[in-house]
Design an enzyme around this catalytic site. Structure first.
Site, PDB file in Angstrom:
ATOM      1  N   GLY A 306     -16.595 -52.266  51.733  1.00  9.53           N
ATOM      2  CA  GLY A 306     -17.935 -52.707  51.339  1.00  9.53           C
ATOM      3  C   GLY A 306     -18.675 -53.295  52.526  1.00  9.53           C
ATOM      4  N   HIS A 483     -30.156 -15.130  44.320  1.00  4.23           N
ATOM      5  CA  HIS A 483     -28.770 -14.675  44.385  1.00  4.23           C
ATOM      6  C   HIS A 483     -28.484 -14.015  45.729  1.00  4.23           C
ATOM      7  CE1 HIS A 483     -24.992 -13.131  42.870  1.00  4.23           C
ATOM      8  NE2 HIS A 483     -25.323 -11.962  43.359  1.00  4.23           N
TER       9      HIS A 483
END
Ligand code: FAD
Length: 492
Positions: A306, A483
């Site tokens: 952290g 695609h």
């Protein structure tokens, strides 16, 4: 990849000074100069990281006299110890892995020393670019450690700056491991200064910085073990995506130990012993055996447990600036502290600690103080990523958050798709990718989108706009796909 000798740290530093810090005014330390100069400004910004630089440039563009003070390298955490170096290093590891999968040559591993040279070159380029842009905007850049001595006075070395408004953009620093021997573990700041790598490392932590560092280091050939206090990786991300990532890392040889509470670090014959208590089954499916103490030995240890806001040494508490429960400077919606002339943005306050968040806060504040009232960024829908491999991109609510937030009449549905991308098929890795859409079943509105694939961060950034505009699953389904792409899996 050809092997080049990494430049020693002293050489790197002098290169940095020669490039980035040349145009910056250096302020003598207090006491070296007789008497103190006083400078007048409209806006003093302390910290030239993401938040500070954005605020300073925007305020100067509005005609304010701006002084920006930085004690270290310009660009702050993002440029020097965060986003930029880690993303470049992860590219190196990932590209090398893809190449070695596709091409028939062996040993396709990226060389760390070579990668660090390229990272440092990019940092030096950014230092020059940032300095140039600030000068062009008319910002006065001072180098030194600032303190705030009164609500309208900032001290840097022997110089006092009088200003109507002060902005604290001093960021955060890594938390140190609060156990005996904790100082033996390095932090994420250290990794980017390493000239060579240890053969093995224990990474302590399970958040995004720990995961990214573990992933990068393992790609560069380091044997990595992770000690995670929680029962899963990436506690704040979607659990299913986090579990898929844990599988992918484990398949690559990263050993994961969950529910592992580190208790002690010891130096042992040139290695480090990391002792931890484990109360539940670990990531390998092994029973931790109740509350037993285990030891893992490695050449190095890294604590990524952290980060804490850094502003205590600025003298602000004495002026009445308040601290939040999480340790940040307490500010209102306008980023103003309890002392009216003192504002704060970025990692120094509570909230999402990300570069674009700090920059957006800084710009908005500068607009409000010195220009017209600017449009406020939407801090509720912030896309975020984990640049591990495979990468994770995420925006909106996780499934758990959506369920917790749903009213009685609401139902949350998740659409999950797993697939192997063409890239991974070509590379022969067989690595599965994953898409998860969290949807309000009644309205069809997409509440969250989560993805695991190296293309995920790029896709999620664009999808964030659609989410903010209230996109529905039916909109995605009726949009003709492009695609072949990874993105089309979101629309299937
Ligand atoms: P900082 O960038 O930390 O800047 C603060 C500056 O203030 C520093 O340069 C410091 O030297 C200076 N300073 C402090 N005190 C004083 C003083 N008294 N006088 C003068 N100067 C002072 N975010 C993302 O969005 N994407 C990512 O991929 C990402 N990856 C990260 C990876 C790592 C390893 C880390 C540590 C962070 C990462 N972050 C990422 C977070 C991001 O770097 C921070 O949220 C962001 O830099 C915060 O900006 P800031 O302006 O608040 O503070």
């Amino acid at each position: 990849m050809t092997k080049r000798q990494a430049r020693p740290a002293s050489e790197r530093q002098s290169a940095r000074r020669a490039t980035s810090e040349q145009p910056v005014e250096r302020v003598p330390r207090r006491g070296r100069r007789r008497g103190g100069a006083q400078r007048e400004a409209d806006f003093v910004v302390i910290g030239a990281g993401s938040g500070g630089v954005a605020a300073a440039r925007r305020a100067a563009a509005h005609g304010a006299r701006v002084v920006l003070i930085e004690r270290d390298a310009i660009g702050g955490t993002c440029v020097n110890r965060g986003c930029v170096p880690k993303k470049m290093l992860s590219y190196g590891g990932t590209l090398a892995a893809i190449l070695s999968g596709c091409l028939s040559h062996t040993g396709g591993r990226e060389d760390w020393g070579d990668a660090i040279v390229r990272v440092n070159a990019e940092m030096a380029r950014l230092h020059v670019a940032y300095t140039h842009r600030l000068q062009e905007a008319g910002v006065t850049l001072l180098h030194g450690e600032a303190t705030v001595t009164a609500p309208d006075l900032v001290q840097v070395g022997a110089e006092t700056i009088h200003a109507r408004r002060i902005l604290i953009a001093t960021g955060a620093r890594p938390q140190t491991l609060p156990v005996p021997g904790g100082e033996l573990a390095g932090t994420s700041d250290d990794v980017f200064t390493w000239q060579s790598l240890p053969a093995s490392i224990v990474v302590i932590g399970g958040g995004y910085i720990a995961v990214e560092q573990a992933s990068i280091l393992s790609r560069y050939g380091v044997k990595v073990e992770m000690l995670v206090r929680e029962s899963r990786l990436l506690e704040r991300f979607d659990h299913e995506i986090a579990a898929a990532l844990a599988e992918a890392l484990a398949a690559r040889g990263v050993r994961l130990h969950f529910n592992a509470e580190v208790t002690l670090l010891n130096q042992a014959n040139g290695a480090i012993d990391v002792c931890y208590r484990q109360g539940a089954p670990d990531g390998d499916g092994n029973d931790g055996g109740g509350d037993r103490v285990h030891t893992v030995r490695a050449q190095a240890a890294l604590a990524a447990i952290g980060r804490e806001p850094q502003w205590e040494n600025l003298g602000l508490a004495a002026l009445g600036v308040e601290k939040s429960a999480q340790g940040g400077i307490r500010v209102d919606r306008s980023f103003r502290s309890r002392v009216r002339s003192i504002h704060a943005v970025g990692d120094a306050i509570d909230g999402l600690h990300l570069t674009p968040v700090a920059s957006a806060q800084g710009r908005w504040l500068a607009d409000r103080l010195f220009g017209r009232r600017g449009e406020r960024a939407d801090f509720d829908v912030v896309p975020t990523a984990v640049f591990c491999e495979p990468a994770i991109g995420s925006v909106g609510l996780t499934e758990h958050e959506a369920i917790a937030a749903a009213g009685k009449a609401e139902r949350v549905e998740s659409v999950v798709r797993r697939f192997v991308s063409l890239e991974n098929r070509f590379a022969g890795s067989g690595q599965a990718s994953m898409v998860k859409l969290v949807v309000n079943a009644r309205s069809g509105r997409v509440l969250g989108a989560h993805m695991m694939d190296n293309a995920a961060p790029e896709i999620i950034q664009t999808l964030a706009v659609a989410l903010r505009l209230g996109v529905k699953l039916s909109h995605l389904r009726t949009t003709v796909q492009l695609h072949p792409t990874v993105a089309e899996e979101l629309f299937a």
